[in-house]
Structures are given as structure tokens and as C-alpha cells.
Design an enzyme around this catalytic site. Structure first.
Site, PDB file in Angstrom:
ATOM      1  N   LYS A  90       0.876  -1.170   0.000  1.00  0.00           N
ATOM      2  CA  LYS A  90       0.000   0.000   0.000  1.00  0.00           C
ATOM      3  C   LYS A  90       0.912   1.218   0.000  1.00  0.00           C
ATOM      4  O   LYS A  90       1.576   1.512   1.011  1.00  0.00           O
ATOM      5  CB  LYS A  90      -0.904   0.008   1.244  1.00  0.00           C
ATOM      6  CG  LYS A  90      -1.697   1.301   1.362  1.00  0.00           C
ATOM      7  CD  LYS A  90      -2.495   1.411   2.646  1.00  0.00           C
ATOM      8  CE  LYS A  90      -2.885   2.868   2.877  1.00  0.00           C
ATOM      9  NZ  LYS A  90      -3.696   3.065   4.071  1.00  0.00           N
TER      10      LYS A  90
ATOM     11  N   GLY B  37      -7.902   9.072   9.336  1.00  0.00           N
ATOM     12  CA  GLY B  37      -8.266   9.149  10.750  1.00  0.00           C
ATOM     13  C   GLY B  37      -9.236  10.262  11.105  1.00  0.00           C
ATOM     14  O   GLY B  37      -9.528  10.476  12.274  1.00  0.00           O
TER      15      GLY B  37
ATOM     16  N   ALA C 263      -9.358   5.492   3.837  1.00  0.00           N
ATOM     17  CA  ALA C 263      -9.133   6.608   4.761  1.00  0.00           C
ATOM     18  C   ALA C 263     -10.345   7.504   4.989  1.00  0.00           C
ATOM     19  O   ALA C 263     -11.148   7.759   4.088  1.00  0.00           O
ATOM     20  CB  ALA C 263      -7.978   7.491   4.296  1.00  0.00           C
ATOM     21  N   GLY C 264     -10.459   7.938   6.238  1.00  0.00           N
ATOM     22  CA  GLY C 264     -11.494   8.895   6.617  1.00  0.00           C
ATOM     23  C   GLY C 264     -12.827   8.271   6.996  1.00  0.00           C
ATOM     24  O   GLY C 264     -13.717   8.956   7.489  1.00  0.00           O
TER      25      GLY C 264
ATOM     26  N   ASN D  85      -9.149   1.839   9.308  1.00  0.00           N
ATOM     27  CA  ASN D  85      -8.446   1.426  10.528  1.00  0.00           C
ATOM     28  C   ASN D  85      -9.057   2.102  11.754  1.00  0.00           C
ATOM     29  O   ASN D  85      -9.683   1.479  12.597  1.00  0.00           O
ATOM     30  CB  ASN D  85      -6.951   1.756  10.405  1.00  0.00           C
ATOM     31  CG  ASN D  85      -6.117   1.243  11.576  1.00  0.00           C
ATOM     32  OD1 ASN D  85      -6.614   0.876  12.626  1.00  0.00           O
ATOM     33  ND2 ASN D  85      -4.824   1.202  11.395  1.00  0.00           N
ATOM     34  N   THR D  86      -8.928   3.448  11.808  1.00  0.00           N
ATOM     35  CA  THR D  86      -9.335   4.176  13.005  1.00  0.00           C
ATOM     36  C   THR D  86     -10.811   3.982  13.340  1.00  0.00           C
ATOM     37  O   THR D  86     -11.179   3.893  14.518  1.00  0.00           O
ATOM     38  CB  THR D  86      -9.034   5.674  12.829  1.00  0.00           C
ATOM     39  OG1 THR D  86      -7.691   5.817  12.366  1.00  0.00           O
ATOM     40  CG2 THR D  86      -9.181   6.433  14.133  1.00  0.00           C
TER      41      THR D  86
END
Lengths: 69, 291
Positions: B119, B180, B215-216, B237-238
Site C-alpha cells: 500500500k 483518521g 481513509a477517513g 483502521n481508526t
């Protein structure tokens, strides 16, 4: 046997002049753990750890995998 | 007995076609990160709940003073997960190439199928974590020529996405919003344009070209929205790791991904300004105003 200065992960170390990458990893207790080694910005594949000798002022990065996104 | 069995709906994993990225095939279209968990134990349980068979990891310096500490590798079922190493923390193309090669070396040592893909992130700034498009393109080209299967993190800029595909990226991964940030798909129109451009054969693309929103993403509905827009997968992830209950959130994200995938392929109804009744007008016993 003379000693040479090297840098590992940004910190200064003094090691035996004839030390190999494999020897360094052994001394640091890292042999057998998943880790990758870069010597002066160049990847040293595991197969070359035994034969790669260290020279004065060598800069090493020893890395592993951590959590990430 | 037969009648009862026929009423059981097929489970979603039978309906979701595997996601093909280069030579890699993923059963789950949800890819999850392994960072920011309170403990490896919690991470392991959340990963299981997410149903993901691909997880991302980062490459970092070995802690030389605490080398006997726990390794994340001891908590990842390496036999059934494909590990996707990232180049997070890289701000130049040359650093990203270095880190990608170190990641490949580590996964080769572990005998994991993830050796050979990456990635790619080349960031422009620590505060926004937005990608540096020039460095990303440069690193993408170099890693492709080095034989990597490159999954390329980028902004939601459609032209940049096309440039990365044309540079050989096996998948382009536009950010929904900053890493995040939990702001979801901030610009759905831009993501739609990315999908159009990368998948439309009239634009030099192919419908099979995999686009992953990365992301986000903060909520299950963010995941569903990305999938309904036509994304092939979502990477997050977050949104799981920092949820109050990461395991419950991982379940929810998994269902949301399947829901969006199936919904996108089921063909939605057109939006209308006025209502259309679901019950027939024929046979009503009432007075209808205006008639």
C-alpha cells in the site's frame, strides 16, 4: 581485535571490527525474529546476513512490522 | 423441512464475489488496519469480527532495548491473512521505495502471501496526511518496475487517479477524507468521477479495475456509501480501532460493506420528487382528495 563505531537505528554503537550483520543481530537478540536490515540505505536480504561484514561508520536500520493502517 | 430450508437466505459471503487485485484475490472487500488498538488481544478479536482476510501493517524500527517484547506477528493468523505492508510515514518517493522493499523482505521471511504487494503512501504533510501526488506517482512507477503490485493511496482527484492507474498501479485507493478524520466520503461526486474514469472503457479504463476507498471512513454508513458509489472495497483502521467497542464496530463495518456491495449491484430505484404508492389505488373504499 579492534573495535569500530557504527550507527544502528539512529544510535551510536561500538562493535568488533570483523562483525557481520548476522553477528550484530545475534548480539542484539534479534536473530530468529522477523526483521529486515538496511545498510547505508541498501537492503541486505537475509541470505546475505552471514557474509555481509560491517565497516567503520556504517549506518544500519533494523526494522520490523508493527500495527498500521 | 424442505420448505424451511428454502426460506434461509444465502449468507453474504456466497453473494460477494472475491476482489481481484493483480494476482491477489480477497474474499472480503473490507480491508482493515492493525494500528491504534489498545491491545493486540483486542486487535485480534476485532480483525476476526471484521471478516477481513487482508490487513495492513507498517514498517518501523525494531526497539533494540525491548527486543523481547511482543510482536504483532504473534497475534495475526498469518496462515489465513494476506498482510499488506504500507509505506506510512514516508514523505519522499525514495523513502517509500526503501520502506516497500523492507516490507517485502519481512513478508518473504514470514512466508506470507503479502510479499510482493504494497500500500503506497507518499505523504505531503504530517498534519493533513494528504498525499503528495508528485512523489506518489514517482514511487508508483519505480515500485511497478521493481515488480510490486502497487495499491496506491491518493486523494479523490480523478485525473491523478487515472495517472496512477496508467503508471501501473494495480489498484487506486482514493481517500474518502483525511486519514483518521472520521469524516466519511467528503466528496461523493469526486469519488464517482474517479470510478467513472478508472472503470469506463471510453476513458481508457475497465469495469474490473479495482478502486478501493481508503481513509477517513468513520461509520458503517460511510462504508456503505462508498460501496454504493461503486467502490470495489473499503480500507479503514481508526473507525474500528478507536470506536468505543471495536469488536461491535468491526461487525457493523463488515455488514455495511456487504450491504453496500450488494445494494450497488441490485440496481437502485430512481429518485423522484413525488411519491409512488406501494398499495394499489384500485379497490380503495375511501374518498381521495381532488378526485
Amino acid at each position: 581485535m579492534s573495535a569500530i563505531p557504527i550507527e544502528v537505528n539512529g544510535e551510536a554503537y561500538t562493535v568488533a571490527a570483523n562483525l557481520t550483520v548476522a553477528g550484530l543481530l545475534q548480539q542484539m537478540g534479534l536473530l530468529g525474529r522477523p526483521c529486515a536490515v538496511e545498510l547505508n540505505g541498501r537492503l541486505i536480504p537475509k541470505i546475505s546476513w552471514d557474509s555481509q561484514a560491517l565497516a567503520p561508520n556504517d549506518r544500519l536500520e533494523i526494522v520490523t512490522l508493527v500495527g498500521g493502517g | 423441512m424442505d420448505a424451511i430450508e428454502q426460506t434461509v437466505p444465502p449468507s453474504t459471503h456466497q453473494l460477494v464475489i472475491p476482489l481481484q487485485i493483480g494476482r491477489f484475490s480477497l474474499r472480503s472487500r473490507l480491508i482493515v488496519g492493525t494500528g491504534k488498538y489498545g491491545s493486540y488481544q483486542l486487535m485480534g478479536e476485532a480483525l476476526t469480527a471484521s471478516g477481513a482476510d487482508c490487513v495492513t501493517v507498517a514498517v518501523r524500527r525494531e526497539r533494540l532495548l525491548d527486543a523481547q517484547g511482543q510482536s504483532i506477528m504473534d497475534f495475526l493468523p498469518l496462515d489465513r491473512l494476506t498482510i499488506l505492508p504500507n509505506t506510512a510515514g514516508c514523505f519522499t518517493a525514495s523513502d517509500a521505495v526503501r520502506v516497500a522493499r523492507l516490507g517485502r523482505e519481512l513478508l518473504e521471511q514470514l512466508g506470507n502471501a503479502g510479499a510482493g504487494w504494497v500500500k503506497l503512501e507518499v505523504l505531503g504533510d504530517k498534519k493533513t496526511l494528504l498525499p503528495d501526488p508528485v512523489g506518489t506517482l514517482e514511487a508508483c512507477r519505480e515500485l511497478v518496475s521493481d515488480g510490486f503490485t502497487v495499491l496506491c493511496y491518493t486523494s479523490d482527484d480523478p485525473i491523478m487517479a487515472a495517472r496512477l492507474r496508467d503508471a501501473g498501479a494495480a489498484s487506486v485507493m482514493p481517500a474518502g477524507s483525511p486519514i483518521g478524520s472520521g469524516r466519511g466520503v467528503a466528496n461523493p461526486s469526486a469519488i464517482s468521477l474517479v470510478l467513472q474514469l478508472l472503470k469506463d472503457s471510453a476513458h481508457g479504463g475497465s469495469p474490473e479495475y479495482p478502486v478501493i476507498v481508503d481513509a477517513g471512513v468513520g461509520t458503517p454508513s460511510d462504508v456503505t456509501q462508498a460501496m454504493e458509489l461503486g467502490a470495489d472495497g473499503v480500507l479503514l483502521n481508526t473507525g474500528i480501532a478507536h470506536a468505543r467497542d471495536p469488536i461491535a464496530m468491526a461487525h457493523a463495518m463488515r455488514l455495511a460493506c456487504d450491504a453496500g456491495y450488494l445494494g450497488a449491484r441490485a440496481g437502485r430505484i430512481p429518485r423522484r420528487l413525488y411519491a409512488t404508492a406501494s398499495s394499489p389505488w384500485e379497490g380503495v373504499i375511501t374518498h381521495i382528495p381532488g378526485e
